[in-house]
Design an enzyme around this catalytic site. Structure first.
Site, PDB file in Angstrom:
ATOM      1  N   LYS A  22       0.816  -1.231  -0.049  1.00 54.15           N
ATOM      2  CA  LYS A  22       0.047   0.005   0.007  1.00 54.15           C
ATOM      3  C   LYS A  22       0.975   1.148   0.069  1.00 54.15           C
ATOM      4  CE  LYS A  22      -1.838   1.680   3.974  1.00 54.15           C
ATOM      5  NZ  LYS A  22      -1.690   2.913   4.143  1.00 54.15           N
ATOM      6  N   ASN A  23       1.875   1.341   0.818  1.00 57.01           N
ATOM      7  CA  ASN A  23       2.467   2.725   0.994  1.00 57.01           C
ATOM      8  C   ASN A  23       3.553   2.751  -0.093  1.00 57.01           C
ATOM      9  OD1 ASN A  23       0.901   3.078   3.398  1.00 57.01           O
ATOM     10  ND2 ASN A  23       2.662   2.905   4.822  1.00 57.01           N
ATOM     11  N   ARG A  92      -4.327  11.183   4.333  1.00 58.30           N
ATOM     12  CA  ARG A  92      -3.137  12.074   4.358  1.00 58.30           C
ATOM     13  C   ARG A  92      -2.259  11.907   3.142  1.00 58.30           C
ATOM     14  NH1 ARG A  92       0.128  14.590   8.052  1.00 58.30           N
ATOM     15  NH2 ARG A  92       2.194  14.238   7.151  1.00 58.30           N
ATOM     16  N   CYS A 116      -5.100  13.945  12.675  1.00 59.72           N
ATOM     17  CA  CYS A 116      -4.926  12.745  12.507  1.00 59.72           C
ATOM     18  C   CYS A 116      -5.117  11.851  13.796  1.00 59.72           C
ATOM     19  CB  CYS A 116      -3.851  12.334  11.599  1.00 59.72           C
ATOM     20  SG  CYS A 116      -3.428  10.672  11.719  1.00 59.72           S
ATOM     21  N   ARG A 121       1.054  15.051  12.952  1.00 56.72           N
ATOM     22  CA  ARG A 121       1.529  14.995  11.771  1.00 56.72           C
ATOM     23  C   ARG A 121       1.562  15.997  10.689  1.00 56.72           C
ATOM     24  NH1 ARG A 121      -0.629   9.160   9.875  1.00 56.72           N
ATOM     25  NH2 ARG A 121       1.459   8.934   8.478  1.00 56.72           N
ATOM     26  N   PRO A 122       2.704  16.903  10.952  1.00 54.07           N
ATOM     27  CA  PRO A 122       2.599  18.169   9.938  1.00 54.07           C
ATOM     28  C   PRO A 122       3.190  17.770   8.704  1.00 54.07           C
ATOM     29  CG  PRO A 122       4.303  18.408  11.830  1.00 54.07           C
ATOM     30  CD  PRO A 122       3.755  16.912  11.991  1.00 54.07           C
ATOM     31  N   VAL A 123       2.901  18.962   7.723  1.00 53.40           N
ATOM     32  CA  VAL A 123       3.655  18.823   6.637  1.00 53.40           C
ATOM     33  C   VAL A 123       4.617  19.828   6.089  1.00 53.40           C
ATOM     34  CG1 VAL A 123       1.568  17.418   5.350  1.00 53.40           C
ATOM     35  CG2 VAL A 123       1.603  19.963   5.741  1.00 53.40           C
ATOM     36  N   ASP A 124       5.447  20.251   7.162  1.00 56.09           N
ATOM     37  CA  ASP A 124       6.120  21.509   7.172  1.00 56.09           C
ATOM     38  C   ASP A 124       7.270  20.949   6.245  1.00 56.09           C
ATOM     39  OD1 ASP A 124       6.447  19.912   9.356  1.00 56.09           O
ATOM     40  OD2 ASP A 124       8.193  21.263   9.871  1.00 56.09           O
ATOM     41  N   LEU A 125       7.719  19.774   6.521  1.00 57.57           N
ATOM     42  CA  LEU A 125       9.073  19.392   5.647  1.00 57.57           C
ATOM     43  C   LEU A 125       8.771  19.484   4.098  1.00 57.57           C
ATOM     44  CD1 LEU A 125      10.164  16.489   7.897  1.00 57.57           C
ATOM     45  CD2 LEU A 125      10.836  18.903   7.801  1.00 57.57           C
ATOM     46  N   ASP A 306       4.725   0.965  11.749  1.00 55.45           N
ATOM     47  CA  ASP A 306       3.695   0.372  11.485  1.00 55.45           C
ATOM     48  C   ASP A 306       3.568  -1.088  12.153  1.00 55.45           C
ATOM     49  OD1 ASP A 306       2.764   2.863  10.173  1.00 55.45           O
ATOM     50  OD2 ASP A 306       3.311   1.921   8.235  1.00 55.45           O
ATOM     51  N   ILE A 328       8.390   7.503  16.651  1.00 52.29           N
ATOM     52  CA  ILE A 328       7.988   8.262  15.366  1.00 52.29           C
ATOM     53  C   ILE A 328       6.777   9.145  15.305  1.00 52.29           C
ATOM     54  CG2 ILE A 328       7.494   7.908  12.966  1.00 52.29           C
ATOM     55  CD1 ILE A 328      10.204   6.828  13.629  1.00 52.29           C
ATOM     56  N   ARG A 398      -8.566  -0.223   4.603  1.00 52.55           N
ATOM     57  CA  ARG A 398      -7.732   0.669   4.324  1.00 52.55           C
ATOM     58  C   ARG A 398      -6.384   0.028   3.837  1.00 52.55           C
ATOM     59  NH1 ARG A 398      -6.729   6.091   7.502  1.00 52.55           N
ATOM     60  NH2 ARG A 398      -5.380   6.118   5.468  1.00 52.55           N
TER      61      ARG A 398
HETATM   62  C1  UD1 Z   1       4.473   7.053   6.006  1.00 52.38           C
HETATM   63  C2  UD1 Z   1       3.584   6.042   5.952  1.00 52.38           C
HETATM   64  C3  UD1 Z   1       3.235   5.494   7.326  1.00 52.38           C
HETATM   65  C4  UD1 Z   1       4.048   5.405   8.181  1.00 52.38           C
HETATM   66  C5  UD1 Z   1       5.125   6.597   8.225  1.00 52.38           C
HETATM   67  C6  UD1 Z   1       6.558   6.231   9.235  1.00 52.38           C
HETATM   68  C7  UD1 Z   1       2.711   6.189   3.747  1.00 52.38           C
HETATM   69  C8  UD1 Z   1       1.651   6.325   3.187  1.00 52.38           C
HETATM   70  N1  UD1 Z   1       2.453   6.287   5.071  1.00 52.38           N
HETATM   71  O1  UD1 Z   1       3.841   7.983   6.615  1.00 52.38           O
HETATM   72  O2  UD1 Z   1       2.211   4.242   7.398  1.00 52.38           O
HETATM   73  O3  UD1 Z   1       3.699   5.059   9.719  1.00 52.38           O
HETATM   74  O4  UD1 Z   1       5.710   6.784   7.194  1.00 52.38           O
HETATM   75  O5  UD1 Z   1       7.231   5.128   8.918  1.00 52.38           O
HETATM   76  O6  UD1 Z   1       3.763   5.781   3.244  1.00 52.38           O
HETATM   77  N2  UD1 Z   1       6.994  15.032  10.135  1.00 52.38           N
HETATM   78  C9  UD1 Z   1       6.976  16.194  10.389  1.00 52.38           C
HETATM   79  N3  UD1 Z   1       7.104  17.124   9.104  1.00 52.38           N
HETATM   80  C10 UD1 Z   1       6.487  16.779   7.995  1.00 52.38           C
HETATM   81  C11 UD1 Z   1       6.485  15.572   7.555  1.00 52.38           C
HETATM   82  C12 UD1 Z   1       6.520  14.478   8.685  1.00 52.38           C
HETATM   83  O7  UD1 Z   1       7.481  16.950  11.442  1.00 52.38           O
HETATM   84  O8  UD1 Z   1       6.381  17.453   6.825  1.00 52.38           O
HETATM   85  C13 UD1 Z   1       7.186  13.901  11.045  1.00 52.38           C
HETATM   86  C14 UD1 Z   1       5.800  13.311  11.411  1.00 52.38           C
HETATM   87  O9  UD1 Z   1       5.124  14.108  12.409  1.00 52.38           O
HETATM   88  C15 UD1 Z   1       6.520  12.003  12.213  1.00 52.38           C
HETATM   89  C16 UD1 Z   1       7.867  11.827  11.432  1.00 52.38           C
HETATM   90  O10 UD1 Z   1       8.267  13.088  10.689  1.00 52.38           O
HETATM   91  O11 UD1 Z   1       6.921  12.338  13.473  1.00 52.38           O
HETATM   92  C17 UD1 Z   1       7.804  10.635  10.303  1.00 52.38           C
HETATM   93  O12 UD1 Z   1       6.665  10.907   9.574  1.00 52.38           O
HETATM   94  P1  UD1 Z   1       6.658  10.455   7.747  1.00 52.38           P
HETATM   95  O13 UD1 Z   1       7.940   9.516   7.616  1.00 52.38           O
HETATM   96  O14 UD1 Z   1       6.430  11.698   7.037  1.00 52.38           O
HETATM   97  O15 UD1 Z   1       5.380   9.678   7.742  1.00 52.38           O
HETATM   98  P2  UD1 Z   1       4.352   9.741   6.714  1.00 52.38           P
HETATM   99  O16 UD1 Z   1       5.045   9.772   5.254  1.00 52.38           O
HETATM  100  O17 UD1 Z   1       3.316  10.685   6.724  1.00 52.38           O
END
Ligand code: UD1
Length: 419
Positions: A22-23, A92, A116, A121-125, A306, A328, A398
């Protein structure tokens, strides 16, 4: 709403076919936005999240033809660069269209995913990375509004924390950017590798795939390709954990031992026997009890977050105590109170859970608010005496294809009840 009903206490014996990941599939489908040519995928899992991504892409003007585990996506023209709240809030990973859309069309309006169940789970990065490539992004009305004058420009981006999604978004965007992009502290998850390999098949030039420093030489255009999606390592690990908790001997066909890494190590330490077979892998636990092991989640190659909930279910019936630390996501212990309702003895201190193994779990009606937490309750149900009813099955749908059929084929007394 459907429920899963389990009457536990039966060891699992037989074989289970592991589907496509899936991922990996979610970002891979989004790559179709990067080219006007058809991109053909095989081994596409049939899951609700994949339908959500397919609907989102169709809404951008991508033609999506699906036939079983095959999907052909053609983004000849992109008719809309907006990813609406209604679709993004459901999943997401919808945010993965942001990079490809800005790279191809010079603009994108993507809803912020919002809260969530497993933390903020921010998207700042994702945003900062795209800004470094020259996009202008503002947040307005709950949406990220991105614009680029001409092509994105290659740059060096160092992620302050490892993010799978941000690495994927930037990999896709950089593949169409002008010049060289270097991603430092990039995620090394096998799903990121699968995406990079597909981008290479589409004509991208990428070095350092699978390392934390990935260099992408952007191309003016990318092309269609045929690509087989990797097997799902989390589905594999989940069924391995099912054997660990219920006992038995199961071959996981198409599962790949090399992708399991630390999950395999921990299950082995806990008393399971895992070996490679010509078709996949085999996991056995016969006549020995599960032993408590300590686990800390970490980015790949560490223990995957996961798999944390599933391992906790196994540890709840282990001999001795175990400590599971989640590094995480905050708030990813929602399965704890539900496991406790089944008789598990678990104490949470901050990011760590201390699990004291009990002799027996007892079936109960339970529910969970996320995918992996839900499946951990199914695993607990396989080992529990009496009847376990897992509510809110849509979480399972899902990410697990025909879960109850696969387990029932190995002897589990499990069925889906409608309504
Ligand atoms: C993906 C997986 C999810 C898995 C996770 C960690 C998919 C669709 N989902 O989620 O199943 O649990 O990887 O292996 O592939 N973070 C920030 N800012 C950002 C983005 C992330 O601070 O912009 C933080 C998150 O809050 C978290 C960490 O980075 O603490 C890791 O998150 P991330 O690896 O981005 O997870 P996803 O890609 O959302």
């Amino acid at each position: 709403m459907d429920r899963i009903v389990i009457r536990g206490g039966v060891p699992l014996n037989g074989s289970i076919i592991i589907g496509g990941a899936k991922n990996a599939a979610l970002p891979l489908l989004a790559t179709a936005l990067l080219t006007a040519d058809p991109v053909r995928f095989t081994n596409v899992p049939r899951l609700a999240d994949i339908d959500t991504m397919a609907n989102l892409l169709a809404q951008h003007g991508v033609s999506v033809e699906r036939d079983g585990a095959n999907a052909t996506l053609t983004a000849a023209t992109i008719t809309s660069t907006t990813a609406p709240y209604d679709l993004v809030r459901r999943m997401r990973a919808s945010v993965l269209v942001l990079g490809p859309l800005v790279a191809r069309c010079g603009e994108a309006i993507v809803s912020l995913p919002g809260g969530c169940a497993i933390g903020t789970r921010p998207v700042d990065l994702h945003i900062e990375g795209l800004k470094a490539l020259g996009a202008e992004i503002e947040i307005d009305g709950g949406y990220m509004k991105a614009k680029a004058k001409g092509r994105l420009r290659g740059a060096t981006i160092r992620f302050p924390v490892v993010s799978v999604g941000a690495t994927e978004n930037l990999l896709m965007a950089a593949s169409l950017a002008d010049g060289v992009t270097v991603l430092e502290n990039a995620a090394r998850e096998p799903e990121v590798v699968d995406l990079a390999n597909c981008l290479v098949a589409m004509g991208a030039r990428i070095e350092g795939i699978g390392t934390d420093r990935v260099t992408i030489e952007g191309q003016e255009r990318l092309f269609g390709c045929d690509y087989r999606i990797m097997p799902d390592r989390i589905e594999t690990g989940t069924y391995a954990a099912a054997v660990a908790i219920a006992g038995g001997d199961v071959e996981l066909i198409d599962g790949r031992l090399s992708l399991l890494g630390s999950v395999c190590e921990k299950l082995h330490e806990a008393g399971c026997d895992i070996s490679e077979t010509p078709n996949g892998l085999r996991i056995r636990r016969n006549g020995v009890s599960v032993r408590g092991v300590d686990v800390m989640t970490a980015p790949y190659p560490g223990f995957p977050t996961d798999m944390q909930a599933q391992l906790m279910a196994v540890m709840s019936v282990a001999e001795g105590a175990s400590m599971i630390t989640e590094t995480i996501f905050e708030n990813r212990f929602m399965h704890v109170p539900e496991l406790a309702r089944m008789g598990a003895s678990i104490t949470v201190h901050g990011a760590s859970a201390l699990i004291r193994g009990v002799k027996e779990l007892k079936g109960a009606p339970v529910m969970a608010t996320d995918l992996r937490a839900s499946v951990s309750l199914v695993l607990a149900g396989l080992a529990a005496s009496g009847e376990t009813i897992v509510n809110r099955v849509y979480h399972l749908d899902r990410g697990y294809e025909r879960l109850e059929e696969k387990l029932a084929a190995c002897g589990a007394r499990i069925e889906r009840a409608a309504g």
